[in-house]
Write a protein that holds these residues in place. Structure first.
Motif, PDB file in Angstrom:
ATOM      1  N   SER A 176       0.834  -1.211   0.000  1.00  0.00           N
ATOM      2  CA  SER A 176       0.000   0.000   0.000  1.00  0.00           C
ATOM      3  C   SER A 176       0.868   1.259   0.000  1.00  0.00           C
ATOM      4  CB  SER A 176      -0.968   0.005   1.187  1.00  0.00           C
ATOM      5  OG  SER A 176      -0.266   0.089   2.398  1.00  0.00           O
ATOM      6  N   LEU A 177       2.013   1.203   0.679  1.00  0.00           N
ATOM      7  CA  LEU A 177       2.935   2.344   0.688  1.00  0.00           C
ATOM      8  C   LEU A 177       3.501   2.579  -0.712  1.00  0.00           C
ATOM      9  CD1 LEU A 177       4.161   4.404   2.644  1.00  0.00           C
ATOM     10  CD2 LEU A 177       6.053   2.820   2.988  1.00  0.00           C
ATOM     11  N   LYS A 178       3.850   1.504  -1.395  1.00  0.00           N
ATOM     12  CA  LYS A 178       4.357   1.629  -2.765  1.00  0.00           C
ATOM     13  C   LYS A 178       3.288   2.174  -3.697  1.00  0.00           C
ATOM     14  CE  LYS A 178       7.906  -1.920  -2.490  1.00  0.00           C
ATOM     15  NZ  LYS A 178       8.340  -3.253  -2.914  1.00  0.00           N
ATOM     16  N   LEU A 179       2.044   1.723  -3.537  1.00  0.00           N
ATOM     17  CA  LEU A 179       0.951   2.248  -4.352  1.00  0.00           C
ATOM     18  C   LEU A 179       0.751   3.744  -4.105  1.00  0.00           C
ATOM     19  CD1 LEU A 179      -1.809  -0.526  -4.199  1.00  0.00           C
ATOM     20  CD2 LEU A 179      -0.441   0.157  -6.178  1.00  0.00           C
ATOM     21  N   LYS A 180       0.815   4.129  -2.836  1.00  0.00           N
ATOM     22  CA  LYS A 180       0.658   5.538  -2.469  1.00  0.00           C
ATOM     23  C   LYS A 180       1.769   6.377  -3.094  1.00  0.00           C
ATOM     24  CE  LYS A 180       0.134   8.472   1.599  1.00  0.00           C
ATOM     25  NZ  LYS A 180       0.148   8.534   3.062  1.00  0.00           N
ATOM     26  N   GLU A 181       3.008   5.882  -2.997  1.00  0.00           N
ATOM     27  CA  GLU A 181       4.143   6.596  -3.597  1.00  0.00           C
ATOM     28  C   GLU A 181       3.995   6.671  -5.113  1.00  0.00           C
ATOM     29  OE1 GLU A 181       7.647   4.538  -2.297  1.00  0.00           O
ATOM     30  OE2 GLU A 181       7.519   5.329  -0.259  1.00  0.00           O
ATOM     31  N   GLN A 182       3.547   5.589  -5.724  1.00  0.00           N
ATOM     32  CA  GLN A 182       3.367   5.576  -7.171  1.00  0.00           C
ATOM     33  C   GLN A 182       2.278   6.568  -7.591  1.00  0.00           C
ATOM     34  OE1 GLN A 182       5.325   3.875  -9.388  1.00  0.00           O
ATOM     35  NE2 GLN A 182       4.253   5.161 -10.871  1.00  0.00           N
ATOM     36  N   ASN A 183       1.197   6.628  -6.819  1.00  0.00           N
ATOM     37  CA  ASN A 183       0.132   7.593  -7.108  1.00  0.00           C
ATOM     38  C   ASN A 183       0.639   9.026  -6.999  1.00  0.00           C
ATOM     39  OD1 ASN A 183      -1.761   5.631  -7.664  1.00  0.00           O
ATOM     40  ND2 ASN A 183      -2.586   5.604  -5.569  1.00  0.00           N
ATOM     41  N   GLU A 184       1.449   9.293  -5.978  1.00  0.00           N
ATOM     42  CA  GLU A 184       2.021  10.634  -5.822  1.00  0.00           C
ATOM     43  C   GLU A 184       2.938  10.977  -6.992  1.00  0.00           C
ATOM     44  OE1 GLU A 184       3.903  10.762  -1.989  1.00  0.00           O
ATOM     45  OE2 GLU A 184       1.987  10.624  -0.905  1.00  0.00           O
ATOM     46  N   GLU A 209       0.795  11.725  -9.975  1.00  0.00           N
ATOM     47  CA  GLU A 209       0.212  13.061  -9.877  1.00  0.00           C
ATOM     48  C   GLU A 209       1.235  14.136 -10.222  1.00  0.00           C
ATOM     49  OE1 GLU A 209      -1.784  13.825  -6.157  1.00  0.00           O
ATOM     50  OE2 GLU A 209      -2.893  11.940  -6.279  1.00  0.00           O
TER      51      GLU A 209
END
Length: 148
Positions: free
Chosen positions: A126-134, A137
């Motif tokens: 989930s942390l990697k997904l969050k970083e990838q989303n950032e 963006e």
């Protein structure tokens, strides 16, 4: 970046503590078994020695009273050996139970450690997904800003 904190860490610690306690109990049970077996060996050696002394006394023409004393003491040792055999069996049973208990504690600990590992993997994912989303963006914002 946030740190991983397992919700059930106290349970993992408890299971680890229970495993350590089971290891100590097994160690104590093995020590008791070793002591009982050593005492049994000593009793058996003593009985054999007294039987040999009685045989020598018989061959050297000892009186009937002396031979009876030898016989009574050998019977006493035999009784002690029988009792010690029971103690050894009890100690063996305690070792068996301690090993079984340790096995159960190891399984419990392993289950909770696997659960913690899976939770850590989910957290990392989930942390990697969050970083990838950032990052996505940021890339989108740069693309929009660079477009005329």
């Amino acid at each position: 970046m946030s740190n991983f904190q397992f919700v059930f860490q106290k349970i993992v610690d408890l299971k680890s503590s229970e495993k350590t306690q089971a290891e100590w109990l097994l160690s104590n049970a093995l020590s008791t078994l070793h002591t009982e077996e050593h005492t049994l060996e000593q009793l058996q050696a003593s009985k054999a020695e007294w039987e040999q002394q009685m045989l020598l006394a018989t061959q050297n023409g000892a009186s009937l009273a002396e031979i009876q004393l030898f016989q009574h003491y050998i019977e006493h040792l035999y009784t002690k050996i029988e009792a010690k055999l029971i103690d050894v069996k009890k100690a063996q049973f305690a070792v068996y139970n301690s090993r079984h208990e340790l096995g159960e504690r190891l399984k419990d600990e392993k289950v909770w450690l696997k659960t913690k590992e899976r939770a850590k993997q989910q957290f990392d994912h989930s942390l990697k997904l969050k970083e990838q989303n950032e990052l996505d963006e940021l890339a989108t914002a740069r693309f929009i800003m660079s477009a005329p």
